[in-house]
Design a protein around this motif. Structure first.
Motif, PDB file in Angstrom:
ATOM      1  N   GLU A 117      -2.409  -2.452   7.494  1.00 49.38           N
ATOM      2  CA  GLU A 117      -3.496  -3.396   7.211  1.00 49.38           C
ATOM      3  C   GLU A 117      -2.980  -4.702   6.617  1.00 49.38           C
ATOM      4  N   ALA A 118      -1.660  -4.867   6.611  1.00 52.65           N
ATOM      5  CA  ALA A 118      -1.092  -6.102   6.053  1.00 52.65           C
ATOM      6  C   ALA A 118      -1.562  -7.299   6.887  1.00 52.65           C
ATOM      7  N   ILE A 119      -1.715  -8.388   6.211  1.00 56.98           N
ATOM      8  CA  ILE A 119      -2.284  -9.574   6.867  1.00 56.98           C
ATOM      9  C   ILE A 119      -1.338 -10.162   7.914  1.00 56.98           C
ATOM     10  N   VAL A 120      -1.919 -10.515   9.035  1.00 52.57           N
ATOM     11  CA  VAL A 120      -1.211 -11.290  10.063  1.00 52.57           C
ATOM     12  C   VAL A 120      -1.904 -12.644  10.109  1.00 52.57           C
ATOM     13  N   HIS A 224       7.447 -11.520   0.088  1.00 50.13           N
ATOM     14  CA  HIS A 224       7.156 -12.945   0.295  1.00 50.13           C
ATOM     15  C   HIS A 224       5.754 -13.201   0.800  1.00 50.13           C
ATOM     16  N   THR A 225       4.897 -12.226   0.642  1.00 51.85           N
ATOM     17  CA  THR A 225       3.496 -12.454   0.985  1.00 51.85           C
ATOM     18  C   THR A 225       2.632 -11.907  -0.143  1.00 51.85           C
ATOM     19  N   ALA A 226       1.592 -12.615  -0.461  1.00 47.56           N
ATOM     20  CA  ALA A 226       0.727 -12.178  -1.563  1.00 47.56           C
ATOM     21  C   ALA A 226      -0.724 -12.415  -1.216  1.00 47.56           C
ATOM     22  N   TRP A 227      -1.563 -11.589  -1.777  1.00 49.77           N
ATOM     23  CA  TRP A 227      -3.005 -11.736  -1.597  1.00 49.77           C
ATOM     24  C   TRP A 227      -3.672 -11.275  -2.888  1.00 49.77           C
ATOM     25  N   ASN A 228      -4.632 -12.024  -3.341  1.00 49.12           N
ATOM     26  CA  ASN A 228      -5.392 -11.662  -4.529  1.00 49.12           C
ATOM     27  C   ASN A 228      -4.492 -11.424  -5.750  1.00 49.12           C
ATOM     28  N   GLY A 229      -3.530 -12.294  -5.886  1.00 50.39           N
ATOM     29  CA  GLY A 229      -2.687 -12.253  -7.080  1.00 50.39           C
ATOM     30  C   GLY A 229      -1.603 -11.203  -7.061  1.00 50.39           C
ATOM     31  N   ARG A 230      -1.363 -10.628  -5.914  1.00 46.79           N
ATOM     32  CA  ARG A 230      -0.381  -9.546  -5.866  1.00 46.79           C
ATOM     33  C   ARG A 230       0.382  -9.573  -4.550  1.00 46.79           C
ATOM     34  N   THR A 231       1.678  -9.406  -4.643  1.00 40.07           N
ATOM     35  CA  THR A 231       2.453  -9.352  -3.392  1.00 40.07           C
ATOM     36  C   THR A 231       2.225  -7.989  -2.733  1.00 40.07           C
ATOM     37  N   LEU A 232       2.551  -7.947  -1.472  1.00 36.47           N
ATOM     38  CA  LEU A 232       2.412  -6.671  -0.763  1.00 36.47           C
ATOM     39  C   LEU A 232       3.396  -5.661  -1.354  1.00 36.47           C
ATOM     40  N   ALA A 233       4.576  -6.163  -1.728  1.00 41.32           N
ATOM     41  CA  ALA A 233       5.566  -5.283  -2.371  1.00 41.32           C
ATOM     42  C   ALA A 233       4.984  -4.706  -3.654  1.00 41.32           C
ATOM     43  N   GLY A 234       4.262  -5.554  -4.404  1.00 41.56           N
ATOM     44  CA  GLY A 234       3.630  -5.102  -5.645  1.00 41.56           C
ATOM     45  C   GLY A 234       2.619  -4.007  -5.375  1.00 41.56           C
ATOM     46  N   GLU A 235       1.851  -4.198  -4.313  1.00 45.05           N
ATOM     47  CA  GLU A 235       0.858  -3.182  -3.977  1.00 45.05           C
ATOM     48  C   GLU A 235       1.538  -1.867  -3.602  1.00 45.05           C
ATOM     49  N   MET A 236       2.624  -1.986  -2.856  1.00 45.87           N
ATOM     50  CA  MET A 236       3.379  -0.775  -2.456  1.00 45.87           C
ATOM     51  C   MET A 236       3.946  -0.084  -3.693  1.00 45.87           C
ATOM     52  N   ASN A 257      -9.924  -7.617 -13.555  1.00 46.16           N
ATOM     53  CA  ASN A 257     -10.505  -6.632 -12.645  1.00 46.16           C
ATOM     54  C   ASN A 257      -9.492  -5.599 -12.178  1.00 46.16           C
ATOM     55  N   ARG A 258      -8.406  -5.492 -12.857  1.00 43.62           N
ATOM     56  CA  ARG A 258      -7.366  -4.554 -12.439  1.00 43.62           C
ATOM     57  C   ARG A 258      -7.114  -3.485 -13.500  1.00 43.62           C
ATOM     58  N   THR A 259      -7.972  -3.428 -14.509  1.00 47.72           N
ATOM     59  CA  THR A 259      -7.656  -2.539 -15.617  1.00 47.72           C
ATOM     60  C   THR A 259      -8.125  -1.106 -15.391  1.00 47.72           C
ATOM     61  N   LYS A 263      -8.172   1.858  -7.050  1.00 39.39           N
ATOM     62  CA  LYS A 263      -8.547   2.370  -5.739  1.00 39.39           C
ATOM     63  C   LYS A 263      -8.310   1.205  -4.796  1.00 39.39           C
ATOM     64  N   ARG A 264      -7.669   1.455  -3.682  1.00 41.11           N
ATOM     65  CA  ARG A 264      -7.365   0.335  -2.791  1.00 41.11           C
ATOM     66  C   ARG A 264      -8.647  -0.276  -2.228  1.00 41.11           C
ATOM     67  N   LEU A 265      -8.737  -1.579  -2.378  1.00 40.58           N
ATOM     68  CA  LEU A 265      -9.939  -2.284  -1.925  1.00 40.58           C
ATOM     69  C   LEU A 265      -9.570  -3.475  -1.058  1.00 40.58           C
ATOM     70  N   SER A 266      -8.511  -3.352  -0.317  1.00 39.69           N
ATOM     71  CA  SER A 266      -8.076  -4.511   0.473  1.00 39.69           C
ATOM     72  C   SER A 266      -9.203  -5.043   1.345  1.00 39.69           C
ATOM     73  N   GLY A 267      -9.158  -6.311   1.616  1.00 39.56           N
ATOM     74  CA  GLY A 267     -10.213  -6.988   2.377  1.00 39.56           C
ATOM     75  C   GLY A 267     -10.609  -8.196   1.583  1.00 39.56           C
ATOM     76  N   THR A 271     -15.316  -6.652  -3.397  1.00 41.29           N
ATOM     77  CA  THR A 271     -16.018  -7.044  -4.619  1.00 41.29           C
ATOM     78  C   THR A 271     -15.080  -7.340  -5.772  1.00 41.29           C
ATOM     79  N   LYS A 272     -13.870  -6.771  -5.718  1.00 42.68           N
ATOM     80  CA  LYS A 272     -12.938  -7.019  -6.815  1.00 42.68           C
ATOM     81  C   LYS A 272     -12.627  -8.504  -6.977  1.00 42.68           C
ATOM     82  N   SER A 273     -12.771  -9.283  -5.902  1.00 42.95           N
ATOM     83  CA  SER A 273     -12.397 -10.686  -6.010  1.00 42.95           C
ATOM     84  C   SER A 273     -13.513 -11.537  -6.601  1.00 42.95           C
TER      85      SER A 273
HETATM   86  O1  LIG Z   1      -3.087  -5.993  -3.755  1.00 39.52           O
HETATM   87  C1  LIG Z   1      -3.415  -5.755  -2.607  1.00 39.52           C
HETATM   88  O2  LIG Z   1      -4.338  -4.977  -2.282  1.00 39.52           O
HETATM   89  C2  LIG Z   1      -2.697  -6.470  -1.522  1.00 39.52           C
HETATM   90  C3  LIG Z   1      -1.705  -7.415  -1.648  1.00 39.52           C
HETATM   91  C4  LIG Z   1      -1.360  -7.837  -0.374  1.00 39.52           C
HETATM   92  C5  LIG Z   1      -0.467  -8.781   0.114  1.00 39.52           C
HETATM   93  C6  LIG Z   1      -0.394  -8.987   1.475  1.00 39.52           C
HETATM   94  O3  LIG Z   1       0.427  -9.885   2.022  1.00 39.52           O
HETATM   95  C7  LIG Z   1      -1.191  -8.254   2.342  1.00 39.52           C
HETATM   96  O4  LIG Z   1      -1.076  -8.499   3.657  1.00 39.52           O
HETATM   97  C8  LIG Z   1      -2.095  -7.314   1.863  1.00 39.52           C
HETATM   98  C9  LIG Z   1      -2.176  -7.119   0.511  1.00 39.52           C
HETATM   99  N1  LIG Z   1      -2.965  -6.299  -0.229  1.00 39.52           N
END
Ligand SMILES: O=C(O)c1cc2cc(O)c(O)cc2[nH]1
Length: 330
Positions: A117-120, A224-236, A257-259, A263-267, A271-273
């Motif tokens: 589900e990572a962003i393209v 090197h990619t981030a969404w909503n204040g978090r890198t994908l590596a961080g999410e992993m 909103n992260r305390t 639960k994963r809410l990607s998208g 509502t977390k955003s």
């Molecule tokens: O924190 C998340 O849920 C999260 C971070 C992140 C970064 C990214 O580049 C994505 O494609 C998805 C994603 N989800």
């Protein structure tokens, strides 16, 4: 300096090509551009564009001969020489090997899902004026969602049209597209296939032939990619740590909103955003205001409101609205 505006409405050479195999009509490209003004202010590129074409073309930069161009520029039909290879299958074998060797195989299903589900993201720039930009951008998003096998909520497309673009020495309709995705999505064989299919889509959507389109596949790693204040590596990493401990908490930089247990809410509209952006999830989007077709606007607004997956088979059941929960509505 006087600006000359020229509107090119028909491009015979392009329109001849803008015919689909199933003879579907293809939008005729319209370009608006300010051609270079001959004179002392002409830039190097502009002067280069005005140079008469002879083959082979010698570019002289200062006092030095830079190089001879011994092949036609992008868009020149015909005259493309293919070099015969003594080992025709070697490069194919090699890329297949690397694709296999470096492909990312997640054994952990949660990590695999995050990856899937990572962003393209696709950035498109063209000199064509696209009148139905919503249709265009929506169609391209859906096309990429099929190509990269992910929900529409994981696709980002930006469009800059009517741009002044000199492509291979001409102002004929053209586009450039940069596609950013995880390296595992941009393997050589995948790119080969997607290049052909994406350029076919662009021909059908905007009538620009593949030879007037330039694609760049840009692998962008998890770090090197981030969404909503978090890198994908961080999410992993958070997934590996297990529930309840997010990167921010681990770093002592909790975001409000992260305390809670995670639960994963990607998208994007999840509502977390809402607290961070201050924008109500129930506010109409521009699509709604512009009267976009109901199906399109519903799909997009659906995910703005927190529905992660839009593909009918995967669409989650909508939960009761806040008002229904408070006032007991059905
Ligand atoms: O924190 C998340 O849920 C999260 C971070 C992140 C970064 C990214 O580049 C994505 O494609 C998805 C994603 N989800």
């Amino acid at each position: 300096m006087e600006e000359r505006q020229e509107t090119v409405t028909s491009m015979p050479s392009v329109l001849n090509f803008a015919q689909n195999q199933d003879n579907r009509s293809i939008q005729s490209p319209k370009i608006v551009c300010t051609p270079p003004t001959p004179g002392i202010y002409a830039s190097f590129a502009e002067r280069q564009a005005q140079m008469p074409r002879s083959s082979p073309l010698t570019i002289v930069h200062g006092d030095h001969n830079m190089r001879d161009i011994d092949r036609p520029p992008p868009g020149d039909i015909g005259g493309r020489v293919r070099r015969a290879s003594s080992k025709p299958n070697l490069s194919h074998q090699r890329s297949a090997y690397f694709e296999e060797a470096f492909s990312v195989k997640d054994v952990d299903p949660a990590r695999a899902r995050v990856r899937s589900e990572a962003i393209v993201m696709a950035d498109v720039k063209t000199n064509v004026i696209i009148h139905d930009e919503f249709d265009f951008i929506t169609a391209l998003s859906y096309h990429l969602s099929t190509r990269y096998q992910r929900p529409i909520s994981s696709i980002v497309v930006t469009l800059q049209h009517g741009a002044c673009m000199l492509f291979g020495g001409t102002f004929d309709p053209a586009y450039v597209m940069s596609i950013f995705a995880l390296p595992s999505e941009l393997q050589p064989i995948t790119n080969k296939r997607n290049a052909a299919l994406i350029q076919k889509h662009m021909l059908e959507a905007m009538g620009v032939v593949p030879s007037r389109g330039f694609l760049r596949f840009i692998p962008t790693s998890e770090e090197h990619t981030a969404w909503n204040g978090r890198t994908l590596a961080g999410e992993m990493d958070d997934l590996s740590r297990g529930p309840g401990v997010s990167t921010e908490e681990a770093l002592g930089e909790g975001i409000s909103n992260r305390t809670k247990p995670k639960k994963r809410l990607s998208g994007f509209g999840a509502t977390k955003s809402a607290p961070t952006t201050g924008i109500s999830a129930e506010e109409p989007t521009r699509l709604e205001q512009m009267g976009a077709s109901e199906s399109t606007s519903q799909k997009i607004i659906g995910h703005q409101r927190g529905d992660r997956l839009l593909t009918p088979a995967k669409a989650p059941k909508r939960s009761k609205s806040f008002m229904a929960l408070v006032f007991g509505g059905r």
